[in-house]
Enzyme design. Structure first.
Site, PDB file in Angstrom:
ATOM      1  N   GLU A 181       0.824  -1.210   0.000  1.00  0.00           N
ATOM      2  CA  GLU A 181       0.000   0.000   0.000  1.00  0.00           C
ATOM      3  C   GLU A 181       0.860   1.264   0.000  1.00  0.00           C
ATOM      4  O   GLU A 181       0.542   2.250  -0.667  1.00  0.00           O
ATOM      5  CB  GLU A 181      -0.942   0.000   1.205  1.00  0.00           C
ATOM      6  CG  GLU A 181      -2.071  -1.010   1.111  1.00  0.00           C
ATOM      7  CD  GLU A 181      -3.009  -0.737  -0.042  1.00  0.00           C
ATOM      8  OE1 GLU A 181      -3.200   0.440  -0.395  1.00  0.00           O
ATOM      9  OE2 GLU A 181      -3.541  -1.699  -0.609  1.00  0.00           O
ATOM     10  N   CYS A 201     -11.788   3.139 -15.548  1.00  0.00           N
ATOM     11  CA  CYS A 201     -12.150   4.542 -15.286  1.00  0.00           C
ATOM     12  C   CYS A 201     -10.874   5.368 -15.145  1.00  0.00           C
ATOM     13  O   CYS A 201     -10.595   5.967 -14.113  1.00  0.00           O
ATOM     14  CB  CYS A 201     -13.005   4.615 -14.021  1.00  0.00           C
ATOM     15  SG  CYS A 201     -13.818   6.211 -13.771  1.00  0.00           S
ATOM     16  N   CYS A 240     -15.543   3.661 -20.928  1.00  0.00           N
ATOM     17  CA  CYS A 240     -16.891   3.613 -20.341  1.00  0.00           C
ATOM     18  C   CYS A 240     -17.708   2.433 -20.856  1.00  0.00           C
ATOM     19  O   CYS A 240     -18.556   1.890 -20.135  1.00  0.00           O
ATOM     20  CB  CYS A 240     -17.627   4.920 -20.613  1.00  0.00           C
ATOM     21  SG  CYS A 240     -16.855   6.359 -19.823  1.00  0.00           S
ATOM     22  N   CYS A 283     -17.343  -0.482 -18.589  1.00  0.00           N
ATOM     23  CA  CYS A 283     -17.541  -0.233 -17.164  1.00  0.00           C
ATOM     24  C   CYS A 283     -18.837  -0.874 -16.661  1.00  0.00           C
ATOM     25  O   CYS A 283     -19.913  -0.625 -17.216  1.00  0.00           O
ATOM     26  CB  CYS A 283     -17.574   1.262 -16.881  1.00  0.00           C
ATOM     27  SG  CYS A 283     -17.767   1.652 -15.127  1.00  0.00           S
ATOM     28  N   CYS A 304     -23.855   5.883 -13.788  1.00  0.00           N
ATOM     29  CA  CYS A 304     -22.824   6.928 -13.724  1.00  0.00           C
ATOM     30  C   CYS A 304     -23.366   8.253 -14.243  1.00  0.00           C
ATOM     31  O   CYS A 304     -23.711   8.391 -15.421  1.00  0.00           O
ATOM     32  CB  CYS A 304     -21.606   6.501 -14.535  1.00  0.00           C
ATOM     33  SG  CYS A 304     -20.272   7.718 -14.523  1.00  0.00           S
TER      34      CYS A 304
END
Length: 355
Positions: free
Chosen positions: A37, A192, A199, A202, A208
């Site tokens: 991370e 994205c 798109c 997606c 959206c």
């Protein structure tokens, strides 16, 4: 789309298209998740993977990292940038050993008490390492949520960030939270994307708002532009008769904090004054300088124009090896934590001029 449907659609997409075989998915311990991370902050997965593997091979657990020499840690970070992350990583490792008996804390409050861990990173560790429900909000997730809900404004603004956190909390499911957090990060990184989002691929397209308005390019809002100042410095490669090069450790704070670098001289000196400047400022007698092609390196808050020069040490030097100075052969220097431009300058000066 309800919060449950949002998560349901995302998880179905993740099962088919998400990343399931990243190095930190194997032997998934809190330590391994945490290191990943931190490395992934402001750095792409493809770049992180080889560094992560090498880092894990050298520092396989929190105790090894806590007890390692800082130069060793920085050398394994060299090239990843944002070196404060490496120093903070080791400070946090020492805190885990000293304050938590070597066991990683499992609450957000305790995790956030460790240097370099904020709210989203703490949540990612909780979700990925322990499988507990926790909402994350890294850069990829901010972009997904800002577009999906058409949240105007730059996410660095407090009011905008507050809205995005509310959406992140609302969409995070109680089940399969580990897959969900990986899935929404993958969606932001793979579909994205910042520019030219895919798109049509997606799973969240139906709900959206930015897509419905044809305004995906407006979200999230851009950071207000600031003109980066320009700075200039001489960097000198001082080589003695044995072929050793002088390195200086940079201050612990600021750019390249704690890393070894080349000595710098005030840009007010002309090329013809470098010999005298080396004697006055560095205590080294040198021959005439050989100028190397200069280059510009961009930091987050300014541009640095670097003009390198190579000088042979011809006489006595008052500089001795200590905590802040080292005379090293090139192969020894390259084994230390060096900023990427300095490493390139020492190995391939012509390439450095193209940076």
């Amino acid at each position: 789309m309800t919060a449950d449907r949002f998560a349901e659609k995302l998880l179905a997409w993740y099962d088919r298209h998400g990343r399931h075989d990243l190095p930190w998915h194997h032997n998934r311990t809190p330590y391994r998740v945490w290191v990943s991370e931190i490395m992934l902050q402001q750095t792409q997965v493809a770049t992180v993977i080889p560094y992560y593997r090498a880092f894990m091979a050298r520092f396989p657990d929190v105790q090894t990292l806590a007890e390692a020499p800082v130069d060793d840690v920085l050398s394994h970070w060299s090239g990843l940038g944002y070196y404060a992350r490496a120093r903070n990583l080791q400070r946090a490792a020492r805190s885990v050993m000293d304050d938590f008996g070597g066991k990683f804390p499992q609450t957000r409050e305790e995790l956030e008490s460790l240097t370099g861990i904020g709210r989203s990173t703490a949540a990612a560790i909780i979700a990925q390492a322990f499988g507990k429900r926790a909402a994350i909000l890294d850069g990829n997730v901010k972009r997904v949520l800002a577009r999906y809900h058409a949240v105007p404004g730059w996410p660095g603004q407090t009011s905008v960030l507050k809205q995005l956190w509310e959406h992140a909390e609302a969409h995070t499911p109680d089940e399969r939270v580990r897959d969900y957090t990986q899935g929404i990060m993958d969606l932001g990184a793979m579909v994205c994307t910042r520019s030219r989002p895919a798109c049509s691929d997606c799973p969240l397209q139906t709900g959206c708002k930015a897509y419905a308005r044809g305004e995906t390019g407006l979200y999230p809002g851009s950071r207000p532009k600031k003109v980066r100042p320009e700075k200039t410095t001489w960097m000198v490669i001082l080589e003695d008769r044995e072929g050793r090069i002088l390195l200086q450790r940079r201050p612990p704070s600021g750019i390249w904090g704690g890393l070894w670098s080349l000595p710098e001289l005030d840009p007010a000196y002309g090329a013809e004054e470098l010999q005298e400047a080396c004697e006055q400022n560095l205590g080294v007698d040198c021959g005439e300088p050989e100028l190397i092609g200069g280059f510009r390196h961009t930091f987050s808050h300014y541009h640095l124009h670097i003009q390198p020069a190579r000088l042979d040490v011809t006489g006595q030097s008052t500089v001795r090896d200590d905590a802040q100075h080292k005379w090293l052969y090139r192969h020894e220097a390259l084994a230390l934590g060096l900023p990427a431009p300095i490493r390139t300058l020492l190995t391939n000066p012509e390439q450095a001029a193209l940076l």
